[in-house]
Scaffold this active site. Sequence first.
Site, PDB file in Angstrom:
ATOM      1  N   GLU A 132      39.709  35.631  36.983  1.00  0.00           N
ATOM      2  CA  GLU A 132      39.843  34.858  38.220  1.00  0.00           C
ATOM      3  C   GLU A 132      40.299  33.432  37.952  1.00  0.00           C
ATOM      4  O   GLU A 132      41.071  32.847  38.728  1.00  0.00           O
ATOM      5  CB  GLU A 132      38.519  34.854  38.997  1.00  0.00           C
ATOM      6  CG  GLU A 132      38.178  36.193  39.650  1.00  0.00           C
ATOM      7  CD  GLU A 132      37.578  37.214  38.697  1.00  0.00           C
ATOM      8  OE1 GLU A 132      37.301  36.851  37.528  1.00  0.00           O
ATOM      9  OE2 GLU A 132      37.383  38.375  39.118  1.00  0.00           O
TER      10      GLU A 132
ATOM     11  N   HIS B  58      28.293  41.173  45.967  1.00  0.00           N
ATOM     12  CA  HIS B  58      29.459  41.642  46.734  1.00  0.00           C
ATOM     13  C   HIS B  58      29.268  41.339  48.214  1.00  0.00           C
ATOM     14  O   HIS B  58      29.780  42.056  49.060  1.00  0.00           O
ATOM     15  CB  HIS B  58      29.664  43.149  46.547  1.00  0.00           C
ATOM     16  CG  HIS B  58      30.068  43.557  45.164  1.00  0.00           C
ATOM     17  ND1 HIS B  58      29.195  43.582  44.111  1.00  0.00           N
ATOM     18  CD2 HIS B  58      31.271  43.946  44.661  1.00  0.00           C
ATOM     19  CE1 HIS B  58      29.823  43.979  43.015  1.00  0.00           C
ATOM     20  NE2 HIS B  58      31.090  44.204  43.316  1.00  0.00           N
TER      21      HIS B  58
END
Lengths: 313, 321
Positions: free
Chosen positions: B58, B125
């Site tokens: 990322e 999540h």
Amino acid sequence: MLTARTLENKLSSLYKGGKIVGGVYLGTGQEALSASLGASLIKGRDCFSPLIRDQAGRTAFGEDMLDATRTHLGSARGPMRGRDGNIHRGRPHQGMPAMISHLGTAVSVISGMLIAKRMKGELDGIVGATSIGDGATSTGSFHEGLNMAAVENLPLVVVIADNQFAYSTPRNRQFACESLLERAVGYGVGGVEVDGTDLKATLAGMQQAVTSARQGFGPQLVVARLLRLCGHGEHDDASYVPQELRDSLMGRDCLEVGASQIIEDGLATAEDIEIWRKEAVEEVQEAVATAQRERGPDPYEEDWRATSVEGMQ
Amino acid sequence: MSVTYIDAIHQAQLELLREDKTVFLYGQDIGDFGGAFKATKGFKEEFGPRVLDAPISEDAMIGMAVGAAINGMRPIVEMQFADFSSVAFNQLVNQAGTHYYRTGIPIPITVRMPCGGTPGSGPFHSQMVESIYAHYPGLVVVTPATVSDAYQLLKESVQLDDPVIFCEHKFLYRWLKSASIKGDGLPLGKARLTRAGKHATVVTYSAMVHEAVRAADRLAEEGWEIEVVDLRSVKPLDIDTVLASVARTGRLLALGEGFPWGGVTAEVVSRVVAEGFHLLDAPPLRLNAKDTPIPYHPDLWAAHRPTPESIVEKLRELLNL
């Protein structure tokens, strides 16, 4: 190299005299490595993201000395307009991003600049490069960036100045491999190791790496063994560097080695070098004087806007 | 024929890719696989090298996007889950967020952040990230609640010259449907009056807009008229629309799905108190998720975030003050 050393010596004096606020970070002892990189790149075509010990590379790449003096002295006319200082400067649209302090982050930024060129069909014969120290190879950002560049097979050169200490931390507290060149294999990239105190050897290794990248052989790692001949910044006396290391071959001054190599090869005489030195002093004095005459930024005229589009804050 | 929230995101990207050759997509599994949520389905086939699969990196994804933006591209980065943007935090706030101020060169990147809870997604999540990114200068933070806003605000975000954190709520992806993808054309930066009322104002955004409307429906049965303001973007924050609503109702509940310490709801309350104290007939209230990691079990999850029930309860408290 000589110009960078002369400029940096002056910046150090200005810092110690209280004329530069913040910090001054020098590349003393790393000029051969940095200049070799800058000189192997083509301004206007290649991209180069210098790090903190890259004055020589910046100069060789064609950065205006006024960018350095203005940014260090806080002139509003510098590229950073007083909003950032010292080595945190650049001209991104001229292929030189302005580094942030977080190490390793430029690897992916330069990669992105190359990917943009690839998407526009302008990548042919282009190289992107960035420098990093041995300590910065411990960051996740370095790993992610180099791995991504390898996956994309980008024409990227990453130059590691293995200067034995990251601030005060010796390299054996940063990594356990003998040479950082071993990492090239792991990333699936090319690599070359050079003696960073030897100008001729460093330049040859650098040109080999840059040429490989330019010819499409993917990312190249250049690992240079050398010793930083100054503190981390000018606030630091580097008393943690053992005397025996300073006295070793690694502790020799690349500028002196380079001068004798140039003379030996008949490229210049000692008198020529003395003339260059005087010219460098004049150029530095002029660039410092110009920046010192200029105003700093005015807080009342500052627009205090962090977005280019109005109304987005 | 109805359009879902995720269809809107897909359609916006499709049009952006077709209309502007400088737009490209970068993210994990977005190529042939079409993305974890299928937001990029079919794009690899049509746009080839402009749809790039990323390694699980990322930090490098955002660094790469910044570099590409410097050289004239408009990258859209898909974070597989907003939660993972914590790995890219440095590049987002220090590289992208500071760039325009430092260098004068804007960074037109859009980072798509699938955020918010769905049952069973657990602590890693489900998170909301708008408050942390809005805290940092230089980032625009967009939080669409409707199908048409998901479409229109994504298009505006990518066309904007500044970095945008685009918070798309996963719960809305397939649950939220609309007859049309086109909305009222309200531009980025303007809040919307979702429901008119006169007794209290709920200021919220993203999926909580729908929970607020449900709560308002229930209270309407008892004669209470609750106004609901959808911020649409939390930065910029359209405080004028909020103050105008509070001027009508005199009561404010700031509602969000994020954690309770600080954040968007605290910002809304503090601005209303500072700029519209005289408009308030009662102390303003806040309702957020609980101050724990987001639990896995659907029963715990449903109680962790604000629900129509807890919003009704909070509104009753507000109306009785």
